[in-house]
Design a protein around this motif. Sequence first.
Motif, PDB file in Angstrom:
ATOM      1  N   SER A 339       0.815  -1.215   0.000  1.00 31.78           N
ATOM      2  CA  SER A 339       0.000   0.000   0.000  1.00 31.78           C
ATOM      3  C   SER A 339       0.847   1.264   0.000  1.00 31.78           C
ATOM      4  O   SER A 339       0.409   2.308  -0.460  1.00 31.78           O
ATOM      5  CB  SER A 339      -0.932   0.005   1.222  1.00 31.78           C
ATOM      6  N   ALA A 340       2.079   1.186   0.535  1.00 32.75           N
ATOM      7  CA  ALA A 340       2.967   2.349   0.557  1.00 32.75           C
ATOM      8  C   ALA A 340       3.854   2.343  -0.679  1.00 32.75           C
ATOM      9  O   ALA A 340       3.968   1.343  -1.384  1.00 32.75           O
ATOM     10  CB  ALA A 340       3.815   2.329   1.827  1.00 32.75           C
ATOM     11  N   GLU A 341       4.486   3.496  -0.929  1.00 32.35           N
ATOM     12  CA  GLU A 341       5.400   3.572  -2.076  1.00 32.35           C
ATOM     13  C   GLU A 341       6.679   2.796  -1.779  1.00 32.35           C
ATOM     14  O   GLU A 341       7.173   2.851  -0.665  1.00 32.35           O
ATOM     15  CB  GLU A 341       5.735   5.029  -2.388  1.00 32.35           C
ATOM     16  N   PRO A 342       7.260   2.116  -2.751  1.00 36.23           N
ATOM     17  CA  PRO A 342       6.731   1.867  -4.091  1.00 36.23           C
ATOM     18  C   PRO A 342       5.643   0.808  -4.031  1.00 36.23           C
ATOM     19  O   PRO A 342       5.807  -0.228  -3.389  1.00 36.23           O
ATOM     20  CB  PRO A 342       7.952   1.353  -4.846  1.00 36.23           C
ATOM     21  N   GLN A 343       4.519   1.047  -4.678  1.00 36.24           N
ATOM     22  CA  GLN A 343       3.381   0.146  -4.569  1.00 36.24           C
ATOM     23  C   GLN A 343       3.564  -1.135  -5.375  1.00 36.24           C
ATOM     24  O   GLN A 343       2.897  -2.128  -5.100  1.00 36.24           O
ATOM     25  CB  GLN A 343       2.106   0.869  -5.008  1.00 36.24           C
ATOM     26  N   VAL A 344       4.480  -1.125  -6.338  1.00 38.08           N
ATOM     27  CA  VAL A 344       4.778  -2.329  -7.119  1.00 38.08           C
ATOM     28  C   VAL A 344       6.289  -2.487  -7.210  1.00 38.08           C
ATOM     29  O   VAL A 344       7.010  -1.525  -7.503  1.00 38.08           O
ATOM     30  CB  VAL A 344       4.171  -2.243  -8.536  1.00 38.08           C
ATOM     31  N   VAL A 345       6.771  -3.705  -6.943  1.00 37.77           N
ATOM     32  CA  VAL A 345       8.194  -4.038  -7.066  1.00 37.77           C
ATOM     33  C   VAL A 345       8.296  -5.286  -7.932  1.00 37.77           C
ATOM     34  O   VAL A 345       7.570  -6.257  -7.709  1.00 37.77           O
ATOM     35  CB  VAL A 345       8.838  -4.303  -5.682  1.00 37.77           C
ATOM     36  N   THR A 346       9.195  -5.257  -8.914  1.00 39.55           N
ATOM     37  CA  THR A 346       9.377  -6.423  -9.799  1.00 39.55           C
ATOM     38  C   THR A 346      10.835  -6.847  -9.819  1.00 39.55           C
ATOM     39  O   THR A 346      11.737  -6.022  -9.697  1.00 39.55           O
ATOM     40  CB  THR A 346       8.922  -6.108 -11.241  1.00 39.55           C
ATOM     41  N   GLY A 347      11.045  -8.165  -9.983  1.00 38.28           N
ATOM     42  CA  GLY A 347      12.384  -8.717 -10.151  1.00 38.28           C
ATOM     43  C   GLY A 347      12.444  -9.496 -11.448  1.00 38.28           C
ATOM     44  O   GLY A 347      11.480 -10.176 -11.827  1.00 38.28           O
ATOM     45  N   SER A 348      13.583  -9.411 -12.128  1.00 37.89           N
ATOM     46  CA  SER A 348      13.642  -9.946 -13.491  1.00 37.89           C
ATOM     47  C   SER A 348      14.903 -10.763 -13.730  1.00 37.89           C
ATOM     48  O   SER A 348      15.898 -10.643 -13.010  1.00 37.89           O
ATOM     49  CB  SER A 348      13.581  -8.779 -14.486  1.00 37.89           C
ATOM     50  N   HIS A 349      14.843 -11.572 -14.792  1.00 34.42           N
ATOM     51  CA  HIS A 349      16.020 -12.309 -15.239  1.00 34.42           C
ATOM     52  C   HIS A 349      17.066 -11.398 -15.869  1.00 34.42           C
ATOM     53  O   HIS A 349      18.174 -11.855 -16.169  1.00 34.42           O
ATOM     54  CB  HIS A 349      15.602 -13.372 -16.263  1.00 34.42           C
ATOM     55  N   ASP A 350      16.764 -10.117 -16.077  1.00 36.17           N
ATOM     56  CA  ASP A 350      17.783  -9.182 -16.565  1.00 36.17           C
ATOM     57  C   ASP A 350      18.666  -8.669 -15.440  1.00 36.17           C
ATOM     58  O   ASP A 350      19.454  -7.742 -15.635  1.00 36.17           O
ATOM     59  CB  ASP A 350      17.142  -8.018 -17.330  1.00 36.17           C
ATOM     60  N   THR A 351      18.527  -9.273 -14.247  1.00 35.98           N
ATOM     61  CA  THR A 351      19.311  -9.023 -13.022  1.00 35.98           C
ATOM     62  C   THR A 351      18.907  -7.750 -12.278  1.00 35.98           C
ATOM     63  O   THR A 351      19.521  -7.408 -11.266  1.00 35.98           O
ATOM     64  CB  THR A 351      20.835  -8.970 -13.279  1.00 35.98           C
ATOM     65  N   THR A 352      17.892  -7.043 -12.747  1.00 35.63           N
ATOM     66  CA  THR A 352      17.518  -5.791 -12.082  1.00 35.63           C
ATOM     67  C   THR A 352      16.216  -5.944 -11.298  1.00 35.63           C
ATOM     68  O   THR A 352      15.418  -6.853 -11.540  1.00 35.63           O
ATOM     69  CB  THR A 352      17.338  -4.645 -13.095  1.00 35.63           C
ATOM     70  N   ILE A 353      16.046  -5.021 -10.352  1.00 35.43           N
ATOM     71  CA  ILE A 353      14.795  -4.875  -9.610  1.00 35.43           C
ATOM     72  C   ILE A 353      14.273  -3.484  -9.929  1.00 35.43           C
ATOM     73  O   ILE A 353      15.041  -2.512  -9.917  1.00 35.43           O
ATOM     74  CB  ILE A 353      15.031  -5.012  -8.094  1.00 35.43           C
ATOM     75  N   ARG A 354      12.988  -3.387 -10.215  1.00 28.29           N
ATOM     76  CA  ARG A 354      12.413  -2.074 -10.516  1.00 28.29           C
ATOM     77  C   ARG A 354      11.320  -1.743  -9.506  1.00 28.29           C
ATOM     78  O   ARG A 354      10.486  -2.590  -9.181  1.00 28.29           O
ATOM     79  CB  ARG A 354      11.846  -2.024 -11.942  1.00 28.29           C
ATOM     80  N   LEU A 355      11.358  -0.506  -9.035  1.00 28.70           N
ATOM     81  CA  LEU A 355      10.322   0.039  -8.161  1.00 28.70           C
ATOM     82  C   LEU A 355       9.455   0.953  -9.028  1.00 28.70           C
ATOM     83  O   LEU A 355       9.976   1.831  -9.718  1.00 28.70           O
ATOM     84  CB  LEU A 355      10.950   0.823  -7.009  1.00 28.70           C
ATOM     85  N   TRP A 356       8.140   0.745  -8.959  1.00 32.95           N
ATOM     86  CA  TRP A 356       7.248   1.400  -9.913  1.00 32.95           C
ATOM     87  C   TRP A 356       6.343   2.411  -9.229  1.00 32.95           C
ATOM     88  O   TRP A 356       5.882   2.196  -8.098  1.00 32.95           O
ATOM     89  CB  TRP A 356       6.378   0.363 -10.629  1.00 32.95           C
ATOM     90  N   ASP A 357       6.083   3.489  -9.955  1.00 28.60           N
ATOM     91  CA  ASP A 357       5.062   4.460  -9.577  1.00 28.60           C
ATOM     92  C   ASP A 357       3.749   3.964 -10.179  1.00 28.60           C
ATOM     93  O   ASP A 357       3.558   4.005 -11.398  1.00 28.60           O
ATOM     94  CB  ASP A 357       5.437   5.838 -10.125  1.00 28.60           C
ATOM     95  N   LEU A 358       2.858   3.480  -9.332  1.00 30.46           N
ATOM     96  CA  LEU A 358       1.628   2.849  -9.826  1.00 30.46           C
ATOM     97  C   LEU A 358       0.712   3.858 -10.511  1.00 30.46           C
ATOM     98  O   LEU A 358       0.026   3.517 -11.484  1.00 30.46           O
ATOM     99  CB  LEU A 358       0.900   2.161  -8.663  1.00 30.46           C
ATOM    100  N   VAL A 359       0.694   5.088 -10.024  1.00 29.97           N
ATOM    101  CA  VAL A 359      -0.203   6.094 -10.606  1.00 29.97           C
ATOM    102  C   VAL A 359       0.246   6.451 -12.027  1.00 29.97           C
ATOM    103  O   VAL A 359      -0.548   6.480 -12.959  1.00 29.97           O
ATOM    104  CB  VAL A 359      -0.253   7.353  -9.718  1.00 29.97           C
ATOM    105  N   ALA A 360       1.540   6.700 -12.182  1.00 32.57           N
ATOM    106  CA  ALA A 360       2.059   7.111 -13.497  1.00 32.57           C
ATOM    107  C   ALA A 360       2.334   5.917 -14.404  1.00 32.57           C
ATOM    108  O   ALA A 360       2.414   6.070 -15.625  1.00 32.57           O
ATOM    109  CB  ALA A 360       3.332   7.928 -13.321  1.00 32.57           C
TER     110      ALA A 360
END
Length: 513
Positions: A339-360
């Motif tokens: 519920s708090a920022e970052p509201q979405v977090v993803t992990g990938s086989h490209d070795t990176t983790i991304r924190l997402w702005d759900l609104v934008a």
Amino acid sequence: MFVLLQDVQKHSVHTLVFRSLKRTHDMFVSDHAKAVALDDQSYKMKMAVKMRAEYKPVLHMPVLKEGRERGPLHASDPYVTKQKVCYPDYLVTGTHPYPSAPGVALTAETQMQKMPSEAGVHSMALALPPAQARQEASRTAASVAEIHRHAGAAERSHPPQHALSLMEGGTKSSGLLPRKAPTMPKPQWHPPWKLYRVISGHLGWVRSIAVEPGNQWFVTGSADRTIKIWDLASGKLKLSLTGHISTVRGVAVSTRSPYLFSCGEDKQVKCWDLEYNKVIRHYHGHLSAVYDLDLHPTIDVLVTCSRDATARVWDIRSKANVHTLSGHTNTVATVKCQSAEPQVVTGSHDTTIRLWDLVAGKTRATLTNHKKSVRALVLHPRQYTFASGSPDNIKQWKCPDGNFIQNLSGHNAIINTLAVNSDGVLVSGADNGTIHMWDWRTGYNFQRIHAAVQPGSLDSESGIFACVFDQSESRLITAEADKTIKVYKEDDTATEESHPVNWKPEILKRKRF
């Protein structure tokens, strides 16, 4: 006579020609001088404009006065010659004399002055309280001496040692004392976990698991294309759901409605109504296998991630694809919502983790510390932190910006899943069938488990694909490659004396990556 007249006429003609040429030459010189003067004025005007435009910040600086002789450089410098070296005596302007003397009010003399001499330093120190004056005079005089001794040689020779200044009590400044190397704090004691139930029923690898909010049952998804619901207390099968045509890679139970969500390698995302045990919605859009999903805790939003290198945000009710989160360059293996920022977090086989702005629908931060695929993420239930799992190590991060906290090293395998409870027990499950238990705060690995495969399975079918704590956090449920579901609980008979923490205050090796 005639010859003489001819000579006079020739001389007159030559004189007239010479005068005419001289007059022309004078006019040319005059015009040239005027042109040069005009060009000079134009050049000066152009230079004045250029100076004001490009060099305005430094036009106020005074001119150098060269010629002050100083002695040779530091004797230990191998590059020093025996000639005397002349250094420019720079005039320094600013808010404080050089070196800075805090607390000294500016006067007409101190607004622009040369490098202070030792006499000047002592005169400035008279304006300070006695104790501070002694400290500042000692420190400033030592600094001036260091500058004179190491002038021009600081980059070639060893850096100058800081002069020790004594405080009023005769003790050395605390900033100059050697610092102790950081040590791992003593970890909290956690009772060991033991296997107490093995549940069979699936005909393929068990790939995903979720516990319902009431803690009465849990659900699993398998490579046998079925979803099964099990009674948590007894471990008995309650229901099987069919509909996927390939491996079920993710399941989630809603806390806001009687819905179960599932996704699979058939590119399908389904919403099941548990009152009728039927699929009521499909979410179409992914172009390849869907590997994971998660539900937003406070709004009716579902987030899925896929082998097509995207994560998609869905409106649960309208089935609309609200956002397509693009940016990863390889399979997005795991996704988590909070519920708090970052509201979405993803992990990938490209070795990176991304924190997402759900609104934008855009990336707010990309974490590139991992060197191998990130297949697992977990959010701490109480702290504003999360962890990521990769074959290189497990890393802890601080929200909302993804600041690095620490590495948890030692689980040298492909980590497929992570789980953490409120007591600070972090569990990592790997492709080789090992489970490691960690203390979240210190990163201490207090237990390692390698459960035997079920009879009839090969040892190579030992693998942990998913794990989760139940709602009471007293049981750990794992989904495994030997087609079983294993349930672990804490050993009630264990004490701190029978299972002591094998900990020594070793010096930490700080690693950023």
